[in-house]
Design a protein around this motif. Structure first.
Motif, PDB file in Angstrom:
ATOM      1  N   THR A 110      10.664   7.583 -49.102  1.00  0.00           N
ATOM      2  CA  THR A 110       9.383   6.897 -48.975  1.00  0.00           C
ATOM      3  C   THR A 110       9.402   5.568 -49.722  1.00  0.00           C
ATOM      4  N   ALA A 111      10.315   5.429 -50.682  1.00  0.00           N
ATOM      5  CA  ALA A 111      10.496   4.184 -51.423  1.00  0.00           C
ATOM      6  C   ALA A 111      11.889   4.210 -52.034  1.00  0.00           C
ATOM      7  N   LEU A 112      12.457   3.022 -52.235  1.00  0.00           N
ATOM      8  CA  LEU A 112      13.793   2.899 -52.807  1.00  0.00           C
ATOM      9  C   LEU A 112      13.756   1.909 -53.969  1.00  0.00           C
ATOM     10  N   PHE A 161      12.959  -2.776 -42.278  1.00  0.00           N
ATOM     11  CA  PHE A 161      12.247  -3.489 -41.220  1.00  0.00           C
ATOM     12  C   PHE A 161      11.465  -2.564 -40.289  1.00  0.00           C
ATOM     13  N   GLY A 162      11.676  -1.252 -40.395  1.00  0.00           N
ATOM     14  CA  GLY A 162      11.008  -0.315 -39.504  1.00  0.00           C
ATOM     15  C   GLY A 162       9.569  -0.045 -39.897  1.00  0.00           C
ATOM     16  N   GLN A 163       8.939   0.823 -39.136  1.00  0.00           N
ATOM     17  CA  GLN A 163       7.565   1.245 -39.415  1.00  0.00           C
ATOM     18  C   GLN A 163       7.543   2.748 -39.625  1.00  0.00           C
ATOM     19  N   GLU A 201       6.942  -8.492 -47.588  1.00  0.00           N
ATOM     20  CA  GLU A 201       5.869  -7.763 -48.273  1.00  0.00           C
ATOM     21  C   GLU A 201       6.323  -6.454 -48.890  1.00  0.00           C
ATOM     22  N   ASN A 202       7.393  -5.858 -48.379  1.00  0.00           N
ATOM     23  CA  ASN A 202       7.838  -4.564 -48.882  1.00  0.00           C
ATOM     24  C   ASN A 202       9.039  -4.661 -49.817  1.00  0.00           C
ATOM     25  N   VAL A 203       9.451  -5.889 -50.147  1.00  0.00           N
ATOM     26  CA  VAL A 203      10.661  -6.079 -50.955  1.00  0.00           C
ATOM     27  C   VAL A 203      10.346  -6.864 -52.225  1.00  0.00           C
ATOM     28  N   ASP A 204      10.807  -6.350 -53.359  1.00  0.00           N
ATOM     29  CA  ASP A 204      10.731  -7.054 -54.643  1.00  0.00           C
ATOM     30  C   ASP A 204      12.140  -7.147 -55.206  1.00  0.00           C
ATOM     31  N   ILE A 205      12.536  -8.340 -55.616  1.00  0.00           N
ATOM     32  CA  ILE A 205      13.843  -8.529 -56.245  1.00  0.00           C
ATOM     33  C   ILE A 205      13.626  -9.189 -57.595  1.00  0.00           C
ATOM     34  N   PHE A 206      14.077  -8.517 -58.643  1.00  0.00           N
ATOM     35  CA  PHE A 206      13.909  -9.001 -60.007  1.00  0.00           C
ATOM     36  C   PHE A 206      15.284  -9.296 -60.608  1.00  0.00           C
ATOM     37  N   VAL A 207      15.419 -10.446 -61.235  1.00  0.00           N
ATOM     38  CA  VAL A 207      16.693 -10.857 -61.837  1.00  0.00           C
ATOM     39  C   VAL A 207      16.635 -10.689 -63.349  1.00  0.00           C
ATOM     40  N   VAL A 208      17.694 -10.122 -63.909  1.00  0.00           N
ATOM     41  CA  VAL A 208      17.824  -9.981 -65.358  1.00  0.00           C
ATOM     42  C   VAL A 208      18.812 -11.041 -65.841  1.00  0.00           C
TER      43      VAL A 208
END
Length: 283
Positions: A110-112, A161-163, A201-208
């Motif tokens: 449901t989430a990764l 990319f799916g629903q 909208e469904n992707v967050d990328i955080f850099v350390v």
């Protein structure tokens, strides 16, 4: 009904969860088998994922084991029945079984949430970056093996990319942004792709960044896959010897904490995009 071929990741997980419920209830497999009218040998096969079990029998076992968590019981019941073929089944003769299981895990999540230090997250890799990375494998892969892995990785990316959209969070250490795979142009394209994906909208990328302290360094990529209920979450560790799937409560808690720590060291989403722009410009 006996499972044809090796059990899938879903089948093994269903059997393992039923075994956990039985053991928590303090019952033997013989006692569990008696509650659904099967022999102990059949029960052992069910718990190993090598024999099918109906939704009604799952509910009967949960009742016998005094499990009153209806959400968990229904989630387990939903894992029963005849398994339809997934696109990843066509790769079962081409790739290691554990690698095929990765796609099955991602498709059911449901989430990764991913944490990487020296590699690019697979679900946001470009084709050329993936190909260059596989060329660096030890032992070396044959050209056709590289292409199988590249096509498999690209098909896995469809989960973003799916629903319904799968929520995806990647925590990427600065080291991964500088680790070369292919030409500078391949790396620039990869960084541009990361930036573009981070705007979905469904992707967050955080850099350390390198200068962040208290970073809980982990050499192996970590994937935390959320299940239908928290008890069905899974941690995937990717290492040189293959893929490890972890689902013990203590293991899940540990890796949630590791990813929390990693994210606390990271820049915000907006600042991470700016950071990636700068790295790409300097290549």
């Amino acid at each position: 009904m006996a499972v044809s071929g090796p059990p899938t990741l879903r089948q093994r997980r269903l059997g393992a969860e039923l075994r956990k419920l039985r053991e928590r209830a303090g019952l033997s497999s013989t006692a569990g088998a008696a509650h659904i009218g099967v022999q102990q040998a059949r029960m052992s096969m069910i718990e190993a994922g090598r024999h099918g079990v109906s939704a009604d029998r799952v509910r009967a076992l949960a009742s016998a084991y005094d499990c009153d968590d209806n959400g968990l019981v229904e989630a387990l019941a939903a894992m029963t029945g005849r398994r339809g073929r997934g696109w990843w089944d066509e790769y079962r003769e081409l790739l290691p079984a554990a690698l095929v299981g990765v796609a099955e895990l991602e498709a059911s999540a449901t989430a990764l949430r991913v944490g990487v230090v020296v590699t690019m997250p697979g679900l946001v890799q470009t084709v050329e970056h993936a190909r260059a990375a596989f060329r660096q494998s030890v032992p070396a892969l044959h050209p056709h093996e590289i292409e199988h892995r590249v096509s498999f990785r690209v098909k896995r990316q469809a989960v973003l990319f799916g629903q319904p959209l799968t929520s995806y969070t990647a925590i990427v250490h600065e080291a991964a942004l500088h680790m070369r795979a292919g030409t500078p142009e391949v790396m620039r394209d990869q960084l541009r792709h990361l930036i573009e994906m981070s705007e979905r909208e469904n992707v967050d990328i955080f850099v350390v960044p390198f200068d962040r302290v208290d970073f809980p360094a982990s050499g192996q990529p970590i994937t935390y896959a959320c299940g239908a209920v928290p008890q069905l979450d899974t941690v995937l560790l990717d290492s040189d010897h293959g893929c490890d799937f972890l689902d013990a409560e203590a293991q899940l808690g540990r890796y949630r904490s590791v990813l929390d720590r990693m994210e606390s060291c990271a820049l915000s989403a907006g600042k991470s995009r700016d950071f990636m722009h700068r790295v790409a410009k300097d290549l």
